[in-house]
Design a protein around this motif. Structure first.
Motif, PDB file in Angstrom:
ATOM      1  N   UNK A  88      29.680   2.327  10.182  1.00  0.00           N
ATOM      2  CA  UNK A  88      30.917   2.074  10.939  1.00  0.00           C
ATOM      3  C   UNK A  88      31.815   3.305  10.902  1.00  0.00           C
ATOM      4  N   UNK A  89      31.911   3.899   9.706  1.00  0.00           N
ATOM      5  CA  UNK A  89      32.790   5.067   9.567  1.00  0.00           C
ATOM      6  C   UNK A  89      32.312   6.214  10.451  1.00  0.00           C
ATOM      7  N   UNK A  90      30.998   6.387  10.477  1.00  0.00           N
ATOM      8  CA  UNK A  90      30.452   7.459  11.311  1.00  0.00           C
ATOM      9  C   UNK A  90      30.823   7.234  12.775  1.00  0.00           C
ATOM     10  N   UNK A  91      30.691   5.971  13.218  1.00  0.00           N
ATOM     11  CA  UNK A  91      31.037   5.628  14.594  1.00  0.00           C
ATOM     12  C   UNK A  91      32.502   5.900  14.857  1.00  0.00           C
ATOM     13  N   UNK A  92      33.315   5.439  13.849  1.00  0.00           N
ATOM     14  CA  UNK A  92      34.757   5.619  14.006  1.00  0.00           C
ATOM     15  C   UNK A  92      35.113   7.079  14.175  1.00  0.00           C
ATOM     16  N   UNK A  93      34.513   7.917  13.355  1.00  0.00           N
ATOM     17  CA  UNK A  93      34.837   9.329  13.382  1.00  0.00           C
ATOM     18  C   UNK A  93      34.508   9.956  14.734  1.00  0.00           C
ATOM     19  N   UNK A  94      33.600   9.316  15.423  1.00  0.00           N
ATOM     20  CA  UNK A  94      33.180   9.885  16.692  1.00  0.00           C
ATOM     21  C   UNK A  94      33.877   9.218  17.871  1.00  0.00           C
ATOM     22  N   UNK A  95      34.836   8.368  17.559  1.00  0.00           N
ATOM     23  CA  UNK A  95      35.529   7.688  18.658  1.00  0.00           C
ATOM     24  C   UNK A  95      36.957   8.200  18.768  1.00  0.00           C
ATOM     25  N   UNK A  96      37.473   8.185  19.979  1.00  0.00           N
ATOM     26  CA  UNK A  96      38.898   8.477  20.144  1.00  0.00           C
ATOM     27  C   UNK A  96      39.497   7.416  21.069  1.00  0.00           C
ATOM     28  N   UNK A  97      40.786   7.135  20.829  1.00  0.00           N
ATOM     29  CA  UNK A  97      41.458   6.075  21.574  1.00  0.00           C
ATOM     30  C   UNK A  97      42.612   6.655  22.368  1.00  0.00           C
ATOM     31  N   UNK A  98      42.646   6.305  23.631  1.00  0.00           N
ATOM     32  CA  UNK A  98      43.724   6.766  24.511  1.00  0.00           C
ATOM     33  C   UNK A  98      44.642   5.575  24.803  1.00  0.00           C
ATOM     34  N   UNK A  99      45.944   5.746  24.561  1.00  0.00           N
ATOM     35  CA  UNK A  99      46.923   4.709  24.941  1.00  0.00           C
ATOM     36  C   UNK A  99      47.594   5.173  26.225  1.00  0.00           C
ATOM     37  N   UNK A 100      47.751   4.275  27.154  1.00  0.00           N
ATOM     38  CA  UNK A 100      48.308   4.662  28.452  1.00  0.00           C
ATOM     39  C   UNK A 100      49.141   3.532  29.051  1.00  0.00           C
TER      40      UNK A 100
END
Ligand code: 1PW
Ligand code: ADP
Ligand code: CA
Length: 550
Positions: A80-92
């Motif tokens: 999960x951590x690996x996935x998280x590290x590779x994700x980014x979240x955009x707020x708009x």
């Protein structure tokens, strides 16, 4: 809308478990669902989303979870951590119904960490280039406005959004009336701020307006007392977080009274210029007004409601009913200077909306007029023969510098008025029967035209004066306090059955009672700017929000 232009990033990323083609240009972030079937040469509209970069609130890499678990769970967590590290979240910004904005989020999962960082870096770079966005704000909260929710509204709904968008603040909770005005006038170190935020109602906004304009004139050695003087425009924008009773300035500039929507307009750095009226009495400055200057009905409603503050916003309904039944009229002379060389009339069917061409055209006309005036001292913009005069008995005299739309009257006191056209709509309601006055009032809440009545007239003006009948000889009403009390207050309450009208009403100036009745008013075109963009049309709405068409 701007064309997408050159792509800065283009990758195949996942949103949840679905593959998307994600692209970033200077103006747009777009994600389109991959459709492998050869039948589709284009993407189905429902599978393609786009957000204007100017409406991205923030971007963040997902945080790692520092887990202390071990055993079989550990492996799962590590994954999960690996996935998280590779994700980014955009707020708009996401548009809801009735002009409400919300903060939406989308998370993109990247195949590797370095691609994720490149994406975050690119988006941050684009956001940093948006020079219109405020970084540091001065916030004033009126804890006693409206339903006394100012503090809670700010802490729960606004502060978290500012923090998320990286906007820093200095917050001042006011301790007494005029605290914010006086602080802005003299103490506030304005250079460090990119704007001022007002958490409260129209009265609180008025404090901020007075503090800022006054400070600006002092700093640039302009005499604020003379109505002839051209005022120095304010450099700092003002944001309004609605937490008052009427909140008409927020409603008429944003289209809704919603703290989150207002906070988002501030974060994206919107800018809406606005006219300001300066109100004078015998060459001395009294007040500024941006929405309503009302004598007679609205003046009486306000002064009566001040005694019922404890009731909260409902005080206006009770005082409104009372003043309608009282049915006082007032005698006096109104003189006005019709606005010349401008586009638009108060009876137009068009409305002042985001990107209004009338405001743009008239704004430029006024700027040129100002320059011409400076170049040629003899250039006479206001010769005496242009002034018009109306004498009579009035139930109400209202000057609406903007529509004054608010939840009580969603179309406003003057539906076709403009926020930034350098004029105010002068509405004269002559003495008429209670029944007719009720018809006029009710039309504020229906589709019918409230001006289409024989006893109502409306003029688009750049200046006006009012003198109540009793003081027309000396055109002065600067009475001692005791005398004033006698005139304003008890007259008819002491003689409820006599049927006479008191001689004077008082002016409602953006929700504050003025202490003079003889006034001289001048409109200053686009003197201030708000963190707003005017009310958006539905067509703009459709263009900007996803899904996108290719
Ligand atoms: C029977 C149907 C009656 C409909 C009447 C429609 C009239 C609506 C009144 C609109 C007033 C708009 C102008 C706004 C004024 C504010 O500045 C002021 C102060 O607002 P605040 O308490 O500071 O939020 N409020 C009032 C009611 O005078
Ligand atoms: N701390 C305070 N205590 C008392 N009055 C205040 C304070 N701060 C501001 N005010 C005054 O309260 C009045 C009403 O505020 P406002 O926020 O407009 O609420 P409302 O819309 O309910 O009238 C304004 O005239 C403002 O000057
Ligand atoms: Ca105007």
């Amino acid at each position: 809308m701007e064309r997408p232009g050159r792509l800065l990033q283009l990758s195949e990323l996942r949103v949840r478990n679905t593959a998307y083609e994600v692209s970033l240009s200077r103006s747009l972030l777009t994600w389109k669902k991959r459709v492998s079937s050869s039948v589709y040469h284009t993407f189905k509209p429902s599978l393609c989303h786009s957000v204007a970069v100017s409406e991205i609130i923030s971007v963040r890499e997902e945080e790692e979870n520092s887990s202390k678990d071990d055993g079989s769970w550990r492996k799962i967590r590590e994954r999960q951590e690996r996935d998280c590290r590779r994700a980014f979240t955009v707020s708009y910004v996401e548009r809801g119904r009735n002009h409400r904005w919300r903060c939406a989020e989308v998370s993109f999962i990247c195949p590797d960490a370095s691609l994720c960082q490149r994406w975050v870096h690119s988006i941050l770079e684009q956001l940093a280039a948006l020079s219109c966005r405020p970084k540091h704000l001065l916030v004033y909260i009126n804890p006693h406005g409206g339903k006394k929710q100012g503090n809670r509204i700010y802490e729960q709904k606004v502060a978290p959004l500012f923090a998320q968008a990286g906007v820093t603040t200095q917050v001042i909770v006011t301790e007494y009336a005029n605290h914010a005005r006086d602080h802005l006038r003299t103490d506030a170190e304005l250079k460090q701020f990119d704007g001022v935020v007002c958490v409260g109602g129209d009265g609180m906004f008025s404090e901020i307006l007075h503090g800022l304009i006054w400070r600006m004139q002092l700093d640039s050695a302009v005499n604020p007392n003379s109505p002839e003087e051209a005022l120095q425009p304010c450099s700092l924008r003002i944001g309004i977080i609605p937490a008052g009773s009427t909140d008409c300035i927020c409603f008429a500039t944003v289209g809704t009274n919603d703290p989150v929507t207002s906070a988002l307009h501030i974060i994206v750095g919107d800018s809406q210029p606005m006219d300001v009226c300066s109100v004078h009495h015998n060459d001395s400055f009294l007040k500024y007004s941006v929405s309503l200057l009302g004598y007679g009905f609205f003046g009486d409603v306000l002064s009566d409601s001040e005694r019922k503050r404890w009731m909260g916003p409902a005080r206006y309904d009770l005082s409104g009913l009372k003043m309608f039944l009282t049915h006082h009229y007032y005698e006096g002379t109104v003189s006005y200077l019709p606005a010349k060389g401008i586009m638009g009339t108060p009876r137009d069917s068009g409305r002042c909306r985001s990107g209004c061409v009338v405001c743009e055209y008239n704004g430029e006309a006024f700027t040129q007029k100002g320059e011409k005036y400076k170049l040629d001292e003899s250039f006479d913009t206001e010769s005496d023969d242009e002034w018009r005069t109306v004498r009579g008995k009035f139930l109400a005299i209202n000057a609406a510098s903007m529509s004054c739309a608010c939840p009580r009257t969603p179309k406003g006191l003057s539906p076709a008025a403009h926020l930034a056209d350098g004029t105010t709509d002068l509405i004269l309601v002559r003495k008429c029967s209670r029944f007719d006055f009720l018809r006029h009032l009710i039309r504020h809440t229906s589709k019918d035209d409230q001006f289409d009545l024989a006893f109502v007239e409306v003029h688009r003006v750049s200046r006006f004066r009012f003198v109540p009948r009793q003081c027309q000889s000396d055109s002065d009403l600067n009475l001692p306090e005791a005398h004033k009390r006698q005139i304003f207050g008890p007259l008819c309450r002491d003689h409820p059955a006599c049927g006479c009208s008191p001689h004077y009403s008082s002016w409602n100036c953006d929700g504050e009672v003025l202490n003079h009745t003889a006034i001289d008013v001048r409109v200053h075109c686009q003197l201030i700017k708000l963190f707003a963009r005017g009310i958006e049309e539905m067509t703009v709405l459709e263009e900007v929000t996803s899904p996108c068409a290719i």
